[in-house]
Design a protein around this motif. Structure first.
Motif, PDB file in Angstrom:
ATOM      1  N   HIS A  36       0.836  -1.199   0.000  1.00 20.67           N
ATOM      2  CA  HIS A  36       0.000   0.000   0.000  1.00 20.67           C
ATOM      3  C   HIS A  36       0.878   1.260   0.000  1.00 20.67           C
ATOM      4  N   GLY A  37       1.944   1.215   0.762  1.00 17.18           N
ATOM      5  CA  GLY A  37       2.845   2.361   0.847  1.00 17.18           C
ATOM      6  C   GLY A  37       3.527   2.697  -0.463  1.00 17.18           C
ATOM      7  N   LEU A  38       3.600   1.734  -1.369  1.00 18.74           N
ATOM      8  CA  LEU A  38       4.206   2.001  -2.675  1.00 18.74           C
ATOM      9  C   LEU A  38       3.282   2.821  -3.568  1.00 18.74           C
ATOM     10  N   THR A  39       1.986   2.789  -3.288  1.00 13.78           N
ATOM     11  CA  THR A  39       1.032   3.523  -4.121  1.00 13.78           C
ATOM     12  C   THR A  39       0.513   4.788  -3.453  1.00 13.78           C
ATOM     13  N   GLN A  40       0.754   4.927  -2.165  1.00 18.86           N
ATOM     14  CA  GLN A  40       0.291   6.091  -1.409  1.00 18.86           C
ATOM     15  C   GLN A  40       1.499   6.775  -0.776  1.00 18.86           C
ATOM     16  N   PRO A  41       1.617   8.086  -0.934  1.00 18.42           N
ATOM     17  CA  PRO A  41       2.781   8.761  -0.350  1.00 18.42           C
ATOM     18  C   PRO A  41       2.784   8.709   1.177  1.00 18.42           C
ATOM     19  N   GLU A  42       1.596   8.680   1.789  1.00 13.00           N
ATOM     20  CA  GLU A  42       1.486   8.606   3.250  1.00 13.00           C
ATOM     21  C   GLU A  42       0.294   7.737   3.606  1.00 13.00           C
ATOM     22  N   PHE A  43       0.359   7.119   4.780  1.00 10.67           N
ATOM     23  CA  PHE A  43      -0.705   6.222   5.209  1.00 10.67           C
ATOM     24  C   PHE A  43      -0.678   6.065   6.716  1.00 10.67           C
ATOM     25  N   SER A  44      -1.772   5.539   7.252  1.00 13.63           N
ATOM     26  CA  SER A  44      -1.844   5.215   8.677  1.00 13.63           C
ATOM     27  C   SER A  44      -2.554   3.875   8.811  1.00 13.63           C
ATOM     28  N   ALA A  45      -2.641   3.380  10.014  1.00 10.32           N
ATOM     29  CA  ALA A  45      -3.346   2.115  10.262  1.00 10.32           C
ATOM     30  C   ALA A  45      -4.800   2.206   9.809  1.00 10.32           C
ATOM     31  N   ASN A  46      -5.372   3.405   9.791  1.00 11.64           N
ATOM     32  CA  ASN A  46      -6.751   3.581   9.336  1.00 11.64           C
ATOM     33  C   ASN A  46      -6.968   3.035   7.929  1.00 11.64           C
ATOM     34  N   ASP A  47      -5.947   3.113   7.088  1.00  9.28           N
ATOM     35  CA  ASP A  47      -6.075   2.679   5.699  1.00  9.28           C
ATOM     36  C   ASP A  47      -6.293   1.174   5.566  1.00  9.28           C
ATOM     37  N   PHE A  48      -6.047   0.422   6.627  1.00  9.89           N
ATOM     38  CA  PHE A  48      -6.107  -1.036   6.536  1.00  9.89           C
ATOM     39  C   PHE A  48      -7.246  -1.662   7.326  1.00  9.89           C
ATOM     40  N   ARG A  49      -7.926  -0.898   8.135  1.00  6.88           N
ATOM     41  CA  ARG A  49      -8.963  -1.469   9.008  1.00  6.88           C
ATOM     42  C   ARG A  49     -10.067  -2.180   8.236  1.00  6.88           C
ATOM     43  N   ASP A  50     -10.539  -1.589   7.129  1.00  3.63           N
ATOM     44  CA  ASP A  50     -11.594  -2.227   6.345  1.00  3.63           C
ATOM     45  C   ASP A  50     -11.079  -3.408   5.529  1.00  3.63           C
ATOM     46  N   LEU A  51      -9.801  -3.403   5.208  1.00  2.00           N
ATOM     47  CA  LEU A  51      -9.211  -4.496   4.436  1.00  2.00           C
ATOM     48  C   LEU A  51      -8.940  -5.721   5.300  1.00  2.00           C
ATOM     49  N   LEU A  52      -8.732  -5.506   6.592  1.00  2.00           N
ATOM     50  CA  LEU A  52      -8.338  -6.575   7.509  1.00  2.00           C
ATOM     51  C   LEU A  52      -9.282  -6.638   8.715  1.00  2.00           C
ATOM     52  N   PRO A  53     -10.566  -6.913   8.492  1.00  2.00           N
ATOM     53  CA  PRO A  53     -11.523  -6.809   9.600  1.00  2.00           C
ATOM     54  C   PRO A  53     -11.409  -7.896  10.667  1.00  2.00           C
ATOM     55  N   ASP A  54     -10.845  -9.047  10.336  1.00  2.00           N
ATOM     56  CA  ASP A  54     -10.848 -10.158  11.288  1.00  2.00           C
ATOM     57  C   ASP A  54      -9.500 -10.407  11.954  1.00  2.00           C
ATOM     58  N   LEU A  55      -8.723  -9.361  12.116  1.00  2.00           N
ATOM     59  CA  LEU A  55      -7.416  -9.517  12.756  1.00  2.00           C
ATOM     60  C   LEU A  55      -7.552  -9.642  14.264  1.00  2.00           C
ATOM     61  N   GLN A  56      -6.610 -10.351  14.836  1.00  6.60           N
ATOM     62  CA  GLN A  56      -6.500 -10.401  16.290  1.00  6.60           C
ATOM     63  C   GLN A  56      -6.312  -8.984  16.795  1.00  6.60           C
ATOM     64  N   HIS A  57      -6.958  -8.658  17.901  1.00  7.35           N
ATOM     65  CA  HIS A  57      -6.863  -7.306  18.461  1.00  7.35           C
ATOM     66  C   HIS A  57      -5.394  -6.928  18.670  1.00  7.35           C
ATOM     67  N   GLY A  58      -5.013  -5.801  18.123  1.00  5.30           N
ATOM     68  CA  GLY A  58      -3.655  -5.291  18.304  1.00  5.30           C
ATOM     69  C   GLY A  58      -2.666  -5.703  17.236  1.00  5.30           C
ATOM     70  N   LEU A  59      -3.044  -6.643  16.351  1.00  8.87           N
ATOM     71  CA  LEU A  59      -2.085  -7.137  15.366  1.00  8.87           C
ATOM     72  C   LEU A  59      -1.711  -6.063  14.350  1.00  8.87           C
ATOM     73  N   LEU A  60      -2.661  -5.267  13.910  1.00  7.15           N
ATOM     74  CA  LEU A  60      -2.352  -4.212  12.948  1.00  7.15           C
ATOM     75  C   LEU A  60      -1.344  -3.228  13.539  1.00  7.15           C
ATOM     76  N   GLY A  61      -1.568  -2.805  14.761  1.00  5.03           N
ATOM     77  CA  GLY A  61      -0.628  -1.899  15.421  1.00  5.03           C
ATOM     78  C   GLY A  61       0.744  -2.521  15.596  1.00  5.03           C
ATOM     79  N   ALA A  62       0.768  -3.812  15.935  1.00  7.95           N
ATOM     80  CA  ALA A  62       2.047  -4.502  16.093  1.00  7.95           C
ATOM     81  C   ALA A  62       2.782  -4.586  14.760  1.00  7.95           C
ATOM     82  N   ALA A  63       2.048  -4.810  13.674  1.00 11.21           N
ATOM     83  CA  ALA A  63       2.667  -4.880  12.356  1.00 11.21           C
ATOM     84  C   ALA A  63       3.247  -3.524  11.960  1.00 11.21           C
TER      85      ALA A  63
END
Length: 117
Positions: free
Chosen positions: A45-72
């Motif tokens: 995603h970062g290759l196509t967007q100059p800037e990003f945050s964890a918000n950009d992935f929440r809808d793409l990864l709805p079933d993640l273990q709590h905290g995994l996105l932040g840890a990544a």
């Protein structure tokens, strides 16, 4: 006068240690493959967007273990693959009540980076 400043630094240090221990527990509970897939998605995603945050992935990864996105995200930042821009955005996660999260950018070309799993 220096005592309050020292107390603030100690409190910040302790808070960071607690956060790091929590991230370590999340990483240990998640499969290594799951963490790598999330990190690969972030880098892609970062290759196509100059800037990003964890918000950009929440809808793409709805079933993640709590905290995994932040840890990544924090793992990639710690490895140097992504860099905080110094800006923040309100979190879109209902669990965080809109607290501020960092905005990132890719640091290096993808062939130069490795996920910090």
């Amino acid at each position: 006068m220096t005592a309050p400043s020292a107390a603030v630094h100690v409190a910040e240090f302790r808070a960071e240690r607690r956060a790091n221990r929590l991230l370590q527990r999340i990483r240990a509970a998640a499969s290594r493959d799951q963490l790598r897939l999330v990190q690969a998605l972030i880098l892609d995603h970062g290759l196509t967007q100059p800037e990003f945050s964890a918000n950009d992935f929440r809808d793409l990864l709805p079933d993640l273990q709590h905290g995994l996105l932040g840890a990544a995200v924090r793992g990639l930042a710690a490895s140097g693959a992504i860099t905080a821009t110094g800006r923040t955005a309100p979190s879109t996660s209902p669990a965080t009540h809109g607290h501020r999260i960092s905005v990132y950018r890719i640091t290096a070309a993808p062939e130069e980076t490795a996920p910090a799993a």
